[in-house]
Each structure stands twice: as structure tokens, then as C-alpha cells.
Design a protein around this motif. Structure first.
Motif, PDB file in Angstrom:
ATOM      1  N   THR A 133       0.714  -0.968  -0.062  1.00 57.69           N
ATOM      2  CA  THR A 133      -0.009  -0.363   0.330  1.00 57.69           C
ATOM      3  C   THR A 133       1.026   1.187  -0.030  1.00 57.69           C
ATOM      4  N   ARG A 153      -1.377  -0.890  -4.310  1.00 53.25           N
ATOM      5  CA  ARG A 153      -2.864  -0.412  -3.782  1.00 53.25           C
ATOM      6  C   ARG A 153      -2.684   1.295  -3.367  1.00 53.25           C
ATOM      7  N   ALA A 187      -6.775   0.577  -9.169  1.00 53.03           N
ATOM      8  CA  ALA A 187      -5.775   0.511  -8.449  1.00 53.03           C
ATOM      9  C   ALA A 187      -5.795   1.654  -7.532  1.00 53.03           C
TER      10      ALA A 187
END
Length: 244
Positions: free
Chosen positions: A9, A33, A54
């Protein structure tokens, strides 16, 4: 570098346009992400449409108190691109208090608060992570009508080094990327002036004007495992400008 950030992330501030947008797309292309932070909903909608599934848009003002709290509450954060910032060109004797306070609040205080919050989230998840602060070549040298901006970017360079030392025991790397002037929606009107473009190219030995994607490439490297032992550094993406 497709896939190097799979399962990770990343959060990018100032993601609506220019360098931030390019960084968000590069990180998403590498498998991350991406939480994209901007004050402008339309910019975030366009960005999310370019990388379906995304991008998670966050409509936030980086100078407010809500964003750091929201970052600290994240269950996972692996990469921060601390990009939000601005400039206002003024001769040193003409700098007014409003400009001084605005640049310090956004370029220094907000950048610190966001980085601090990201570090807290990374420590809470057990450590590990990469913080990339967007600096500038004038974080290393000076520039005409850039006294306050240069001051703020020198602050970012110092913050980067000290945070890298403090966070090393947690395996959190902290680096900066320091570009020369980049052709973005904000600077595009300047580059339409042939004299401005000529002066910019004269200061760059490689004789090319930087694009946002050039900066994003450096950010992606520092965010990736390829830079696993790189911390406390500033990567100058300036075409050789500061070597002159």
C-alpha cells in the motif's frame, strides 16, 4: 518494475496533477494499491479512471488535522510519497508574510506531519517501509526569487536525513528526490515562453526538460526493494544542473 510492489500500500499526497499524479500511476503500475490524496475531486476521479481498481481517492487538505489522523489509522502502509507543496516566486525584499507563512505551513509543517503520521503507521504494523520526500534542486543550491522556497526545501533535506536515522531501527527507509524544474500543468505556461525554456535548458547539461515521469521513476526506485539499503539520501533528478 511491474510487480515489484505487489501487495503493498502506497500513499501519495498532491496526487491530482503533475509529479504526484505520475508517481501514483507509476506505483500502481508496479502493483501497489495507491491512496491518492488531493483537494480536487475531479482530478482524483480522472486519476482513478486511468488505473481502475488500483487507486483509492482521498479528498483531503494536507495542511489540516484530519489527514495525519487518517494515515495513522491505516492497517497497512508500505510507501509514502510526500509530494504536496507549492512555490511563489518573489525577490527576497518583496516577500510578504502571507507568502512566507503559506510556504512554511505547506512545504515544511504539513510535510513533517504527514511523514510523522506515515512513520507511526509503519511502526504500528511492525516496521518496514519507505518514505520518499519530494524536495528540489534548490534544496541543495540557491536560486533567484526562491529564497523562501529554497529555505523550505533545505528543511526537507534535513528532515529526511534525521528521520532516516531515527527510523532505521524500525527498518523504515527515508529518502528525498530533488528534481530541477519540471514541466507540469503548473509550469507549462512558463515553458511556452521561448526565453524561459531556453534559460531552463541552458542550466541543464543533458539539455532536456524534466517530465513528471522522470521524477516518478526515481520515486519508484526508492520505494522498491532495489533500494533496500538506501536511506538518508537525496536523489537529484536534475539533468546535471547541480553539477555545474
Amino acid at each position: 518494475m511491474s510487480g515489484v510492489l505487489d501487495g503493498r500500500t502506497a500513499l501519495v499526497t498532491g496526487a491530482g496533477k503533475g509529479i504526484g499524479r505520475a508517481c501514483a500511476l507509476a506505483l500502481a503500475g508496479a502493483g501497489a494499491r495507491v491512496i491518492a490524496v488531493s483537494r480536487t475531486p475531479a482530478d482524483l476521479e480522472a486519476l482513478a479512471a486511468e488505473a481502475p481498481g488500483a487507486i483509492e481517492p482521498w479528498i483531503e487538505d494536507v495542511t489540516g488535522d484530519a489527514l495525519p489522523s487518517r494515515i495513522k489509522a491505516l492497517p497497512r502502509l508500505d510507501v509514502l510519497v510526500n509530494n504536496a507543496g507549492t512555490n511563489r516566486l518573489q525577490y527576497v525584499l518583496d516577500v510578504d508574510d502571507a507568502t512566507l507563512d503559506m510556504l512554511i505551513a505547506l512545504n515544511i509543517r504539513a510535510a513533517f506531519k504527514v511523514a510523522q503520521a506515515a512513520a507511526a503507521a509503519m511502526v504500528a504494523q511492525g516496521g518496514g517501509g519507505s518514505i520518499v520526500n519530494i524536495s528540489s534542486q534548490v534544496g541543495h543550491v540557491g536560486g533567484p526569487r526562491r529564497t523562501v522556497y529554497s529555505m523550505t526545501k533545505h528543511a526537507i533535506e534535513g528532515m529526511t536525513k534525521s528521520m532516516a536515522i531515527d527510523l532505521a531501527p524500525h527498518a523504515i527507509r527515508v529518502n528525498a528526490v530533488a528534481p530541477t524544474v519540471v514541466e507540469t500543468p503548473m509550469t507549462a505556461p512558463f515553458f511556452k515562453d521561448p526565453a524561459y525554456r531556453e534559460a531552463a535548458l541552458a542550466s541543464i547539461p543533458l539539455k532536456e526538460v524534466l517530465q513528471p515521469e522522470d521524477v516518478a521513476g526515481a520515486v519508484l526506485y526508492l520505494a522498491s526493494p532495489a533500494a533496500r539499503l538506501v536511506t538518508g539520501s537525496s536523489l537529484r533528478v536534475d539533468g546535471g544542473a547541480t553539477a555545474m
